[in-house]
Scaffold this motif. Structure first.
Motif, short mmCIF file in Angstrom:
data_model
loop_
_atom_site.label_atom_id
_atom_site.label_comp_id
_atom_site.label_asym_id
_atom_site.label_seq_id
_atom_site.Cartn_x
_atom_site.Cartn_y
_atom_site.Cartn_z
N GLN A 25 0.93 -1.29 -0.02
CA GLN A 25 0.01 0.11 0.00
C GLN A 25 0.90 1.23 -0.04
O GLN A 25 0.52 2.40 -0.42
CB GLN A 25 -0.90 0.03 1.15
CG GLN A 25 -2.19 -1.02 1.00
CD GLN A 25 -2.79 -1.29 2.34
OE1 GLN A 25 -2.56 -0.77 3.27
NE2 GLN A 25 -4.21 -1.70 2.14
N ASN A 26 2.12 1.22 0.35
CA ASN A 26 3.02 2.30 0.54
C ASN A 26 4.01 2.19 -0.77
O ASN A 26 4.84 3.19 -0.56
CB ASN A 26 3.78 2.36 1.85
CG ASN A 26 2.77 2.73 3.10
OD1 ASN A 26 2.11 3.67 2.79
ND2 ASN A 26 2.98 2.39 4.37
N LEU A 71 -0.75 5.25 -9.05
CA LEU A 71 -2.01 4.65 -9.77
C LEU A 71 -3.20 5.20 -8.69
O LEU A 71 -4.44 5.79 -9.42
CB LEU A 71 -1.84 3.07 -9.57
CG LEU A 71 -0.86 2.58 -10.60
CD1 LEU A 71 -0.91 1.22 -10.65
CD2 LEU A 71 -1.59 3.16 -12.11
N THR A 72 -3.03 5.07 -7.38
CA THR A 72 -4.13 5.42 -6.57
C THR A 72 -4.61 6.84 -7.06
O THR A 72 -5.83 7.37 -6.88
CB THR A 72 -3.90 5.04 -5.21
OG1 THR A 72 -3.76 3.56 -5.04
CG2 THR A 72 -5.10 5.58 -4.30
N ARG A 108 -3.84 8.64 -9.53
CA ARG A 108 -4.60 9.07 -10.96
C ARG A 108 -6.06 8.72 -11.01
O ARG A 108 -6.89 9.17 -11.60
CB ARG A 108 -3.72 8.41 -11.81
CG ARG A 108 -2.31 8.59 -11.92
CD ARG A 108 -2.33 9.95 -12.80
NE ARG A 108 -0.93 10.42 -12.76
CZ ARG A 108 -0.70 11.56 -13.70
NH1 ARG A 108 -1.54 12.45 -14.20
NH2 ARG A 108 0.50 11.88 -14.08
N ILE A 109 -6.49 7.43 -10.30
CA ILE A 109 -7.82 7.14 -10.17
C ILE A 109 -8.66 7.83 -9.51
O ILE A 109 -9.81 8.25 -9.98
CB ILE A 109 -7.71 5.42 -9.80
CG1 ILE A 109 -7.12 4.57 -10.55
CG2 ILE A 109 -9.36 5.19 -9.26
CD1 ILE A 109 -6.76 3.04 -10.11
N MET A 110 -8.09 8.39 -8.21
CA MET A 110 -8.84 9.28 -7.56
C MET A 110 -9.25 10.88 -8.32
O MET A 110 -10.11 11.18 -8.15
CB MET A 110 -8.23 9.75 -6.09
CG MET A 110 -8.17 8.40 -5.29
SD MET A 110 -9.52 7.71 -4.77
CE MET A 110 -10.29 8.74 -3.55
N ALA A 111 -8.17 11.18 -8.99
CA ALA A 111 -8.31 12.16 -9.91
C ALA A 111 -9.41 12.19 -10.82
O ALA A 111 -9.87 13.27 -11.40
CB ALA A 111 -6.81 12.66 -10.32
N SER A 112 -9.44 10.86 -11.45
CA SER A 112 -10.36 10.74 -12.50
C SER A 112 -11.59 10.57 -11.99
O SER A 112 -12.81 10.71 -12.70
CB SER A 112 -10.10 9.96 -13.45
OG SER A 112 -10.06 8.67 -12.67
#
Length: 82
Positions: free
Chosen positions: A67-68, A75-76, A78-82
């Protein structure tokens, strides 16, 4: 290697056009270091694109704390931004 170089140029042009048209769409490509080194020897025009937008990722991470891991964080994000 010319195919990889052309792909990088097309992705950069696509992303630039999306920014101009205010479209919330971006393409991201992952290129291995070995391939990148070979592509850089083909032509100078690719170096500017890679140096402006490229970010090195380290795939090796000590321990099992996935997770770190920097790649997972990217990736996390980028996914959250989209």
């Amino acid at each position: 290697m010319q195919l990889v170089r052309d792909l990088i140029i097309v992705i950069e042009n696509f992303n630039r056009n999306c920014v101009k048209r205010k479209m919330p769409l971006r393409l991201i490509a992952g290129i291995r270091t070995v391939v990148l080194s070979a592509v850089e020897t083909i032509g100078q025009e690719i170096n500017k694109i890679i140096s402006d937008f490229g970010r090195p990722l380290n795939w090796q991470y000590a321990g099992n704390d996935y997770q770190n891991h920097p790649l997972m964080k990217l990736l996390t994000k980028r996914i959250m931004a989209s």
